[in-house]
Design a protein around this motif. Structure first.
Motif, PDB file in Angstrom:
ATOM      1  N   GLY B  96     -10.100   9.269 -31.613  1.00  0.00           N
ATOM      2  CA  GLY B  96      -9.755  10.325 -30.452  1.00  0.00           C
ATOM      3  C   GLY B  96     -10.228  10.138 -29.186  1.00  0.00           C
ATOM      4  O   GLY B  96     -11.421   9.520 -28.944  1.00  0.00           O
ATOM      5  N   PHE B  97      -9.575  10.929 -28.133  1.00  0.00           N
ATOM      6  CA  PHE B  97     -10.216  10.600 -26.581  1.00  0.00           C
ATOM      7  C   PHE B  97     -10.884  11.771 -26.231  1.00  0.00           C
ATOM      8  O   PHE B  97     -11.913  11.587 -25.473  1.00  0.00           O
ATOM      9  N   ASP B  98     -10.316  12.913 -26.309  1.00  0.00           N
ATOM     10  CA  ASP B  98     -11.131  14.104 -25.879  1.00  0.00           C
ATOM     11  C   ASP B  98     -11.645  15.053 -26.816  1.00  0.00           C
ATOM     12  O   ASP B  98     -11.661  14.850 -27.974  1.00  0.00           O
ATOM     13  N   GLU B  99     -12.378  16.237 -26.365  1.00  0.00           N
ATOM     14  CA  GLU B  99     -13.040  17.066 -27.275  1.00  0.00           C
ATOM     15  C   GLU B  99     -11.914  17.678 -28.173  1.00  0.00           C
ATOM     16  O   GLU B  99     -12.374  17.662 -29.514  1.00  0.00           O
ATOM     17  N   ASP B 100     -10.821  17.995 -27.749  1.00  0.00           N
ATOM     18  CA  ASP B 100      -9.850  18.422 -28.742  1.00  0.00           C
ATOM     19  C   ASP B 100      -9.396  17.394 -29.777  1.00  0.00           C
ATOM     20  O   ASP B 100      -9.341  17.742 -31.117  1.00  0.00           O
ATOM     21  N   ASP B 101      -9.253  16.412 -29.325  1.00  0.00           N
ATOM     22  CA  ASP B 101      -8.861  15.318 -30.193  1.00  0.00           C
ATOM     23  C   ASP B 101      -9.877  15.237 -31.415  1.00  0.00           C
ATOM     24  O   ASP B 101      -9.810  14.865 -32.452  1.00  0.00           O
ATOM     25  N   ARG B 137     -13.488   4.442 -23.539  1.00  0.00           N
ATOM     26  CA  ARG B 137     -13.634   5.871 -23.467  1.00  0.00           C
ATOM     27  C   ARG B 137     -13.313   6.579 -25.031  1.00  0.00           C
ATOM     28  O   ARG B 137     -13.218   7.937 -24.942  1.00  0.00           O
ATOM     29  N   VAL B 138     -13.107   5.901 -26.006  1.00  0.00           N
ATOM     30  CA  VAL B 138     -12.961   6.464 -27.249  1.00  0.00           C
ATOM     31  C   VAL B 138     -14.020   7.366 -27.649  1.00  0.00           C
ATOM     32  O   VAL B 138     -15.370   6.895 -27.488  1.00  0.00           O
ATOM     33  N   ARG B 139     -13.821   8.511 -28.258  1.00  0.00           N
ATOM     34  CA  ARG B 139     -14.976   9.562 -28.621  1.00  0.00           C
ATOM     35  C   ARG B 139     -15.503   9.414 -29.792  1.00  0.00           C
ATOM     36  O   ARG B 139     -16.354  10.051 -30.202  1.00  0.00           O
ATOM     37  N   GLY B 247      -4.210  14.835 -27.348  1.00  0.00           N
ATOM     38  CA  GLY B 247      -3.154  15.885 -28.398  1.00  0.00           C
ATOM     39  C   GLY B 247      -1.853  15.092 -28.821  1.00  0.00           C
ATOM     40  O   GLY B 247      -1.242  15.464 -29.386  1.00  0.00           O
ATOM     41  N   ARG B 248      -1.546  14.014 -28.126  1.00  0.00           N
ATOM     42  CA  ARG B 248      -0.575  12.989 -28.820  1.00  0.00           C
ATOM     43  C   ARG B 248      -1.038  11.989 -29.406  1.00  0.00           C
ATOM     44  O   ARG B 248      -1.824  11.161 -29.192  1.00  0.00           O
TER      45      ARG B 248
END
Lengths: 379, 379
Positions: B96-101, B137-139, B247-248
């Motif tokens: 995932g990339f961002d916090e939502d991910d 950037r992978v979280r 999200g995608r």
């Protein structure tokens, strides 16, 4: 004996052949797949002003001379072939997205005014009035009314038909070399071992022009371009749209009933034929950024071809160091635009022995060649 | 009289035919171009855990049952066909990339642990240790060791060969309808007017399963997917990478010597066959975001096909309201995964008359049908 053997049946080769045949010369063109090289990829912009760099005024002059010839050339070609070539005279809108883009537009505008060209600076609102499909983020525009476009593939098909009608023979085969006898070009040697004789030989092999063993070194290198064709774009754009998207260039050229060409990458990678993920991504990204509705269009075709690049981005026209060998190559990004003036100048040279003034500063001897044969750049 | 006529020679149809022939039944498959539908587009992920939605536990059970069958199925298929099918057991890394991910990854992890599955939560550094090509950037990541993948096209080619060896006849023709006589299915009517008889008929037409005039209404709709194939990816990825990019969803599935499938859009657009600028852009964008080196790969193929979607995303297996007509369709995003369990269950039904327990909850009668024939959703 055939008067002229032309190596390469792309736009330039076929146009030279056609115009030469009309001057009464017997002409044979050799190409294994005419029109499938750079001619198949070309977007068909006739845009000397937006395409020329700031320090390329000689090239701009040649481009302008060719643009002036395009309407009559297209009309004559359509009449001779019974085919349309899709000439559009709607002009080009150049737009920018960020402050740097707008500064570059301003510089281009100043340069164009200096040259006395008909260019109009548009506000974002005026730009969208002309092209309502433009993204709302467009920061400003330049309307270049004199720029035209044609459907490059339609032009090639028409040239094939017109040339055939004029008596040009097209031999399907791959050129291996120029045949040389008594120190001068005497025809073309094909890969299958046969020879196509010619009293004069025209080299119009585009990016491949540099690779023939018997041809003196030419400063032509392949400059890879990736280009997309989209379908379903009927009515989307009024004319060609060029954009600076945060420093990156993209153009959208409508043609046919509902088609759009989006191009093009400019890559120094030799003869790399790959359509890449990154190339297609960047083109789609920038096109969608400029015209959001592009998202909904069909991606009908992706293509990679090679422009014939030269050290000064201008073509090589006229005599070469090999007697009997005439150059019509190195058209880089301007092949479609420069087709009429190239065909006229080379046909004139072949028919009369004299290269017209308009092409005089584009002979290959403007580049110095070292004793070992390497090209050393502009003299 | 042939025992079984199978409509559709995709992965499911061919696998049903092969397994049925091995049970001693005589089988004829009808397809105008076997393997060129959704089977040609499938990425080949065998990933019941990462693919199933949170409330789709029945489907997860069926997927898990089929995944367990894959290694033996692949081995038997390879032995029978003399071809490899590219089974990879390297597992799937979900990132995932961002916090939502990352929150979605956490929820998926919790759900998987609840199910007692072997899943490992990885830090960004651990994720990149497993897949060094991942963007910095992978979280965070989830390693699902049990997920496998196959080369879907290789599986189809092997199924064709194995089925032929087992005596299956493949008729090249387009299915127009099920032939009905005395209130039961008796074969297939082709568009050219001929009939292929069959004591039982299997409907395996994927997204096209709903369109035959004599077949009772089926809740199958086309769910468009666009997918890319890239070349030059040898050694780039250890195994399948799935990602949430703001999200995608995107997945990258390595196969063959140097290939990568990137997929897939999920679009409710009916039978729209267009590869679109927006679809290709989004896939390339997300794939490059996850694995930047993707930029340099060759875009070898773009494709749009239709998954056979159902109201609950699960397949339709077993008897239908038309006696003699057996369903093997509606596999949506799980066609490749569910091929072995589908083939086994349908062959068992055809050979013995009884649908095995594993498939029992996937019969079409789980959906209510109104008096006018319309499907009203789950009962």
């Amino acid at each position: 004996m055939t008067d002229v053997a032309v190596a390469g049946g792309g736009l330039v080769g076929m146009a030279v052949a056609w115009r030469s045949a009309l001057r009464g010369l017997s002409v044979t063109v050799v190409d294994d797949a005419p029109g499938t090289g750079a001619s198949a990829a070309a977007a068909g912009m006739l845009a000397p002003v937006t395409e020329a760099g700031y320090r390329e005024e000689a090239l701009l002059g040649l481009g302008t001379a060719s643009l002036q010839r395009w309407p009559a050339f297209a009309a004559e070609l359509e009449a001779a072939s019974g085919r349309t070539v899709g000439l559009r005279t709607a002009g080009t809108l150049v737009v920018g997205f960020d402050e740097d883009d707008v500064r570059e537009l301003d510089a281009l505008h100043a340069f164009q005014r200096e040259l006395g060209l008909a260019v109009e600076r548009l506000t974002p609102r005026e730009a969208r009035r002309r092209e309502p499909a433009l993204a709302t983020r467009v920061r400003g525009g330049l309307l270049v009314l004199g720029d035209h476009s044609v459907d490059g593939r339609a032009v090639h098909a028409a040239l094939l038909a017109a040339a055939e009608t004029a008596g040009v023979a097209v031999v399907r085969g791959r050129v291996a070399d120029v045949a040389v006898a008594g120190g001068r070009a005497r025809g073309l040697r094909l890969e299958d071992g046969t020879t196509v004789p010619g009293d004069r030989v025209v080299l119009a092999l585009g990016a491949h022009s540099g690779g023939l063993p018997s041809v003196p070194p030419l400063p032509v290198r392949p400059v890879k371009g990736q280009i997309l064709r989209l379908a379903g774009a009927g009515g989307l754009l009024e004319g060609t749209v060029r954009a600076l998207v945060r420093g990156r260039h993209v153009y959208l050229v409508p043609y046919g009933a509902d088609r759009l060409v989006v191009g093009a990458t400019v890559e120094d990678r030799g003869f790399d034929a790959r359509v890449t993920a990154g190339g297609v991504h960047d083109l789609l990204h920038d096109a969608i950024e400029v015209v959001p509705e592009v998202e909904e269009l069909e991606l009908a075709e992706t293509l990679a071809r090679w422009r014939p690049g030269t050290p000064d981005n201008a073509p090589l026209l006229g005599p070469s160091r090999l007697p009997g060998l005439v150059l019509a190559t190195g058209h880089h990004r301007n092949g479609v635009l420069l087709t009429p003036v190239t065909a006229e100048a080379i046909a004139e040279l072949l028919a009369t022995g004299a290269l017209p003034e308009v092409a005089a500063s584009f002979t290959a001897d403007r580049f110095a060649v070292g004793s070992s044969g390497e090209v050393r750049g502009c003299r």
